[in-house]
Scaffold this active site. Structure first.
Site, PDB file in Angstrom:
ATOM      1  N   ASP A   1       0.829  -1.254   0.064  1.00 21.31           N
ATOM      2  CA  ASP A   1       0.035  -0.015   0.194  1.00 21.31           C
ATOM      3  C   ASP A   1       0.745   1.217   0.119  1.00 21.31           C
ATOM      4  O   ASP A   1       1.916   1.362   0.691  1.00 21.31           O
ATOM      5  CB  ASP A   1      -0.944   0.066   1.390  1.00 21.31           C
ATOM      6  CG  ASP A   1      -2.042  -1.040   1.202  1.00 21.31           C
ATOM      7  OD1 ASP A   1      -2.111  -1.782   0.263  1.00 21.31           O
ATOM      8  OD2 ASP A   1      -2.953  -1.175   2.061  1.00 21.31           O
TER       9      ASP A   1
ATOM     10  N   ASP B   1      -2.704  10.332   4.383  1.00 24.25           N
ATOM     11  CA  ASP B   1      -3.762  11.350   4.668  1.00 24.25           C
ATOM     12  C   ASP B   1      -3.230  12.456   4.215  1.00 24.25           C
ATOM     13  O   ASP B   1      -1.985  13.024   4.350  1.00 24.25           O
ATOM     14  CB  ASP B   1      -4.037  11.341   6.290  1.00 24.25           C
ATOM     15  CG  ASP B   1      -4.829  12.385   6.713  1.00 24.25           C
ATOM     16  OD1 ASP B   1      -5.116  13.548   6.205  1.00 24.25           O
ATOM     17  OD2 ASP B   1      -5.619  12.156   7.900  1.00 24.25           O
TER      18      ASP B   1
ATOM     19  N   HIS C   1      -6.301   3.212  -4.245  1.00 26.42           N
ATOM     20  CA  HIS C   1      -6.351   2.977  -2.930  1.00 26.42           C
ATOM     21  C   HIS C   1      -6.962   4.191  -2.377  1.00 26.42           C
ATOM     22  O   HIS C   1      -7.009   4.574  -1.244  1.00 26.42           O
ATOM     23  CB  HIS C   1      -5.052   2.746  -2.184  1.00 26.42           C
ATOM     24  CG  HIS C   1      -5.054   2.228  -0.901  1.00 26.42           C
ATOM     25  ND1 HIS C   1      -5.909   1.184  -0.305  1.00 26.42           N
ATOM     26  CD2 HIS C   1      -4.293   2.535   0.162  1.00 26.42           C
ATOM     27  CE1 HIS C   1      -5.632   1.153   0.625  1.00 26.42           C
ATOM     28  NE2 HIS C   1      -4.598   1.719   1.160  1.00 26.42           N
TER      29      HIS C   1
ATOM     30  N   HIS D   1      -7.627   8.260   1.608  1.00 27.57           N
ATOM     31  CA  HIS D   1      -7.610   7.163   2.712  1.00 27.57           C
ATOM     32  C   HIS D   1      -8.602   7.328   3.673  1.00 27.57           C
ATOM     33  O   HIS D   1      -8.467   7.028   4.877  1.00 27.57           O
ATOM     34  CB  HIS D   1      -6.081   7.198   3.461  1.00 27.57           C
ATOM     35  CG  HIS D   1      -5.811   5.814   3.893  1.00 27.57           C
ATOM     36  ND1 HIS D   1      -6.202   5.258   5.231  1.00 27.57           N
ATOM     37  CD2 HIS D   1      -5.500   4.600   3.330  1.00 27.57           C
ATOM     38  CE1 HIS D   1      -5.712   4.010   5.307  1.00 27.57           C
ATOM     39  NE2 HIS D   1      -5.104   3.509   4.219  1.00 27.57           N
TER      40      HIS D   1
ATOM     41  N   HIS E   1       3.680  -2.184   3.161  1.00 25.45           N
ATOM     42  CA  HIS E   1       3.573  -1.104   3.162  1.00 25.45           C
ATOM     43  C   HIS E   1       4.855  -0.351   2.371  1.00 25.45           C
ATOM     44  O   HIS E   1       5.987  -1.053   2.921  1.00 25.45           O
ATOM     45  CB  HIS E   1       3.012  -0.162   4.367  1.00 25.45           C
ATOM     46  CG  HIS E   1       1.696  -0.639   4.702  1.00 25.45           C
ATOM     47  ND1 HIS E   1       1.205  -1.660   5.319  1.00 25.45           N
ATOM     48  CD2 HIS E   1       0.563   0.133   4.609  1.00 25.45           C
ATOM     49  CE1 HIS E   1       0.141  -1.692   5.453  1.00 25.45           C
ATOM     50  NE2 HIS E   1      -0.423  -0.657   4.995  1.00 25.45           N
TER      51      HIS E   1
END
Length: 260
Positions: free
Chosen positions: A70, A74, A126, A130, A221
């Site tokens: 991922d 933010d 994604h 977020h 990640h």
């Protein structure tokens, strides 16, 4: 709606949320940002609509496994980019699927283009910011998906076929909105735990060893908040190969593209 144990949800939120000041000092430097364009792009949701369902893994019969990473943030707390992970994947010549946030791509245009240029890498959606999709309206979800698709297309000329909901949170409405946009909702069945700073490389390897099986989708990640992912990755790849697993992209794993 599928719900995760509180600890798992907490670590997934930590992967894109602000860190303590001591950790922030170690974040990789951001590259120049890109301004989202209003130029209309080809829309992937004009293709046949996928089922409004969640995919956690491939079948449990064939020895295929997908590594996923991922790349999220933010917008108020930008994340980084762990280039060492990509270097390791290229050194071992293995495929991987990257689920990329739209705002992350906005602040990492060069990295996005570089990932898109590797034929062994697959890029997924994604969301833009977020956000928790279980708290959004259908219109807000659509905006999150479409802004991300437009940014991906603006930078790479490509669109995603896969969507990973932020923090793994979804409901019936989000599944239908995602499917209406031509995207398959992808989760995982093997969590590395790499957003937890205390999880060293040995712990990450042990978590994957404990949970991986034929057909697994492994989540990690690459945004600088998989704190020991790059340290663990060579051992993870070597373990999977030693056990006879064949590494593929998620689309190959679930039959959207031919397996090698």
């Amino acid at each position: 709606m599928k719900k995760y144990f509180p600890f798992l949800l907490l670590l997934l939120l930590a992967a894109c949320a602000p860190e303590t000041p001591a950790i922030i000092l170690n974040l990789p430097t951001l590259t120049p940002t890109v301004t989202p364009t209003l130029t209309p792009t080809a829309k992937p949701w004009l293709t046949p609509t996928p089922p409004a369902e969640v995919i956690n893994s491939g079948d449990w019969i064939q020895p295929y496994v997908a590594l996923t990473f991922d790349l999220c943030q933010d917008p108020q707390y930008p994340a980084g980019y762990d280039a060492a992970i990509v270097d390791i994947l290229q050194r071992y010549d293995v495929p991987a699927t990257f689920f990329m946030g739209g705002d992350w791509m906005r602040t990492h245009p060069d990295e996005t283009r570089s990932l898109a240029s590797n034929p062994k890498f697959e890029l997924g959606n994604h969301s833009w910011s977020h956000a928790d999709f279980t708290t959004l309206t259908a219109e807000e979800m659509a905006q999150e998906l479409e802004m991300t698709e437009d940014m991906l297309f603006q930078l790479t000329g490509k669109h995603a076929r896969l969507f990973r909901p932020p923090s793994g949170e979804y409901n019936d409405l989000s599944l239908h909105v995602t499917a209406e946009h031509g995207l398959y909702t992808i989760l995982w069945d093997s969590a590395s735990g790499d957003p937890v700073p205390e999880f060293d490389s040995a712990t990450i390897l042990a978590e994957i060893q404990r949970t991986v099986r034929k057909g697994s989708i492994i989540i990690m990640h690459a945004n600088g908040r998989g704190w020991h992912t790059a340290e663990a990755l060579p051992s993870v790849i070597e373990y999977l190969q030693r056990k006879g697993f064949i590494l593929v992209t998620v689309s190959q794993l679930v039959g959207l593209e031919p397996k090698p």
